[in-house]
Design a protein around this motif. Structure first.
Motif, mmCIF file in Angstrom:
data_model
loop_
_atom_site.group_PDB
_atom_site.id
_atom_site.type_symbol
_atom_site.label_atom_id
_atom_site.label_comp_id
_atom_site.label_asym_id
_atom_site.label_seq_id
_atom_site.Cartn_x
_atom_site.Cartn_y
_atom_site.Cartn_z
ATOM 1 N N HIS A 54 0.821 -1.119 0.076
ATOM 2 C CA HIS A 54 -0.079 0.133 0.022
ATOM 3 C C HIS A 54 0.861 1.384 0.114
ATOM 4 O O HIS A 54 0.626 2.423 -0.671
ATOM 5 C CB HIS A 54 -0.785 0.068 1.261
ATOM 6 C CG HIS A 54 -1.889 0.978 1.293
ATOM 7 N ND1 HIS A 54 -3.043 1.222 0.639
ATOM 8 C CD2 HIS A 54 -1.761 2.328 1.920
ATOM 9 C CE1 HIS A 54 -3.704 2.265 1.036
ATOM 10 N NE2 HIS A 54 -3.085 2.934 1.768
ATOM 11 N N HIS A 68 1.352 4.300 -2.633
ATOM 12 C CA HIS A 68 1.091 5.932 -2.164
ATOM 13 C C HIS A 68 2.410 6.752 -2.823
ATOM 14 O O HIS A 68 2.425 7.773 -3.486
ATOM 15 C CB HIS A 68 1.028 6.172 -0.892
ATOM 16 C CG HIS A 68 -0.263 6.180 -0.137
ATOM 17 N ND1 HIS A 68 -1.302 6.825 -0.749
ATOM 18 C CD2 HIS A 68 -0.692 5.316 0.854
ATOM 19 C CE1 HIS A 68 -2.411 6.767 0.147
ATOM 20 N NE2 HIS A 68 -1.961 5.736 1.039
ATOM 21 N N SER A 99 -0.291 9.196 6.439
ATOM 22 C CA SER A 99 -1.845 8.806 6.416
ATOM 23 C C SER A 99 -2.340 8.354 7.699
ATOM 24 O O SER A 99 -1.625 8.725 8.806
ATOM 25 C CB SER A 99 -1.905 7.296 5.491
ATOM 26 O OG SER A 99 -1.363 6.524 6.315
ATOM 27 N N ASP A 114 -6.885 7.014 0.080
ATOM 28 C CA ASP A 114 -6.892 5.556 -0.579
ATOM 29 C C ASP A 114 -8.013 5.646 -1.804
ATOM 30 O O ASP A 114 -9.099 6.010 -1.905
ATOM 31 C CB ASP A 114 -7.337 4.719 0.618
ATOM 32 C CG ASP A 114 -6.055 4.669 1.528
ATOM 33 O OD1 ASP A 114 -5.382 5.311 1.352
ATOM 34 O OD2 ASP A 114 -6.049 3.800 2.429
ATOM 35 N N MET A 136 -4.596 4.228 -7.613
ATOM 36 C CA MET A 136 -3.080 4.164 -7.224
ATOM 37 C C MET A 136 -2.323 2.766 -7.270
ATOM 38 O O MET A 136 -1.129 2.506 -7.677
ATOM 39 C CB MET A 136 -2.893 4.923 -5.719
ATOM 40 C CG MET A 136 -3.412 4.243 -4.641
ATOM 41 S SD MET A 136 -3.182 5.194 -3.054
ATOM 42 C CE MET A 136 -3.188 3.941 -1.740
HETATM 43 ZN ZN ZN Z 1 -3.377 4.947 2.568
#
Ligand code: ZN
Ligand code: KG4
Length: 411
Positions: free
Chosen positions: A142, A146, A166, A353, A357
């Motif tokens: 993840h 980003h 985040s 989110d 991405m």
């Molecule tokens: Zn995130």
């Protein structure tokens, strides 16, 4: 994970046969198509991208309002909501793109880090999907996603410094390649978004007429706009630790103490809006911004001292949900201006989110042939997963002192 030669051959065949050729699309005559799926926290996202980064279709279901009402993310509730929405979200992204699953080159899905129960839903769905449609699978980190989002939007060559902030993370890393990161600093306790969410909850901002549907971070940014950030001079964390790690739990304590004191002074109960919420929000936001700016400043100096960034157009990329915050962006601009770097930040909708991405990370990995697995390979999710090679000890040993920079942030 070892792959047997027969499997590797089959994967190559699979990839060769998944080019999408359409002469009508001038810019990419043979562009491969990727489906990205995100369920690591409280957003169910999906998107179909072509290899140039064009978004052909996307869909996003946010659980924010449910979690605002329950006073934070309850993992079983998040899991249930992902379960209820994932099929529709993926269908919607595919339908909007006009792409049949048979034309996809691969499926990319977040498998780490995140909430176990949430990751599990996205991974289970994806495993079934790739088996059903016989497509390669690309597991995604993840935070890597980003970090790379900016490259979908503009040309940014490796290496660059990245600050990711985040609800679940904060980290500073040098991005040297798609899957090649040097970790300079990470959160020692709570993440900045988590702390802003908790402060907003403690201030009962959900009862504020302007904030009832906003995330904690958004609510604090809004209330801080015309407020006095000097009224509550919270201490910037870790002033005596000369590394690039982050700590926000102490700040949350300081803010809580102030709130309790003010409630006693105003003679009100917890759960009632204080008259000084705006000034508390502004002071907390300033301290978060200042802590992030100082750690980033040190990371820049460390990179300079060790030749980790190019001399031509050295760049800091800022991303993750908290990077939507304009005040924090301005604080970081002061640092990048003072050190001769440029600051790049995706627009807010790509900082929080989303499936786009993840699909983009899939594109980047597909282009380089990195981490592409056959449909039947068994993959597990990992709730905790560091990004890159840990350099935090080297950064700490360098003990870089910061020159003073005036943090006069205009609003
Ligand atoms: Zn995130
Ligand atoms: O990246 P993200 O969507 O999810 C995680 O991976 O955690 O980030 C969500 C976090 C939440 O804590 C939210 O309060 C914060 O991002 N956030 C903001 C803003 N918008 C969202 N924090 C500060 N200012 C904002 N404008």
């Amino acid at each position: 994970m070892t792959m047997f030669p027969a499997k590797v051959k089959r994967l190559h065949r699979l990839l060769q046969h998944t080019f999408w050729c359409s002469p009508s699309l001038g810019k990419a005559p043979c562009s491969r198509l990727i489906l990205g799926i995100e369920t690591s926290c409280d957003d169910t996202g999906a998107a179909v991208l072509d290899e140039t980064g064009e978004i052909l279709g996307e869909s996003l279901h946010s659980q924010k309002e449910v979690h605002l009402r329950t006073g934070g993310i309850i993992p079983t509730v998040a899991q249930q909501l992902h379960r209820e929405h994932i099929e529709r979200v993926v269908q919607e992204a595919l339908e909007r793109s006009g792409v049949d699953p048979s034309r996809l080159s691969a499926v990319a899905t977040t498998v780490k880090p995140g909430l176990a129960l949430s990751l599990g839903i996205g991974l289970e769905f994806s495993k079934k999907f790739v088996r059903q449609h016989n497509k390669p699978f690309i597991p995604i980190h993840h935070m890597e996603a980003h970090a790379l989002t900016i490259r979908m939007l503009q040309h940014v060559a490796f290496p660059f410094l990245v600050l990711l902030i985040s609800g679940g993370h904060s980290l500073l890393a040098v991005a040297r390649g798609v899957d090649d990161f040097l970790l300079l600093g990470h959160a020692l306790d709570e993440a900045p978004g988590d702390v802003l969410d908790k402060v907003a909850r403690r201030l009962s901002l959900i009862k504020h007429p302007q904030c009832s549907t906003l995330s904690g971070g958004q609510a604090i940014e809004l209330l801080a706009e015309d407020a006095d950030r000097t009224r509550f001079p919270f201490r910037t964390p870790m002033g005596q630790t000369y590394d690039c790690c982050f700590s926000f739990a102490g700040l949350r304590n300081q803010v809580n103490m102030t709130i309790m004191k003010k409630e006693a002074e105003e003679g009100i109960e917890q759960g009632t809006l204080l008259s000084c919420v705006n000034d508390i929000a502004a002071s907390a936001q300033h301290t978060v911004a200042s802590h992030l700016a100082k750690r980033t400043h040190r990371a820049i100096l460390f990179c300079k001292a060790n030749g980790l960034l190019p001399s031509n157009s050295p760049t800091v990329v800022l991303s993750g949900g908290v990077a939507s915050n304009q005040y924090i962006r301005k604080a970081l601009t002061i640092i990048t201006d003072a050190t001769g770097l440029r600051l790049l930040c995706p627009p807010a909708k790509f900082c929080t989110d989303n499936g786009v991405m993840i699909a983009w990370n899939g594109v980047e990995r597909l282009r380089e042939g990195k981490g592409i697995l056959p449909p039947d390979v068994d993959v597990s999710y990992e709730p905790k997963a560091r990004l890159g090679v840990d350099m935090t000890a080297e950064v700490k040993a360098a003990a870089i002192r910061l020159p003073s920079v005036r943090m006069k942030i205009s609003r």
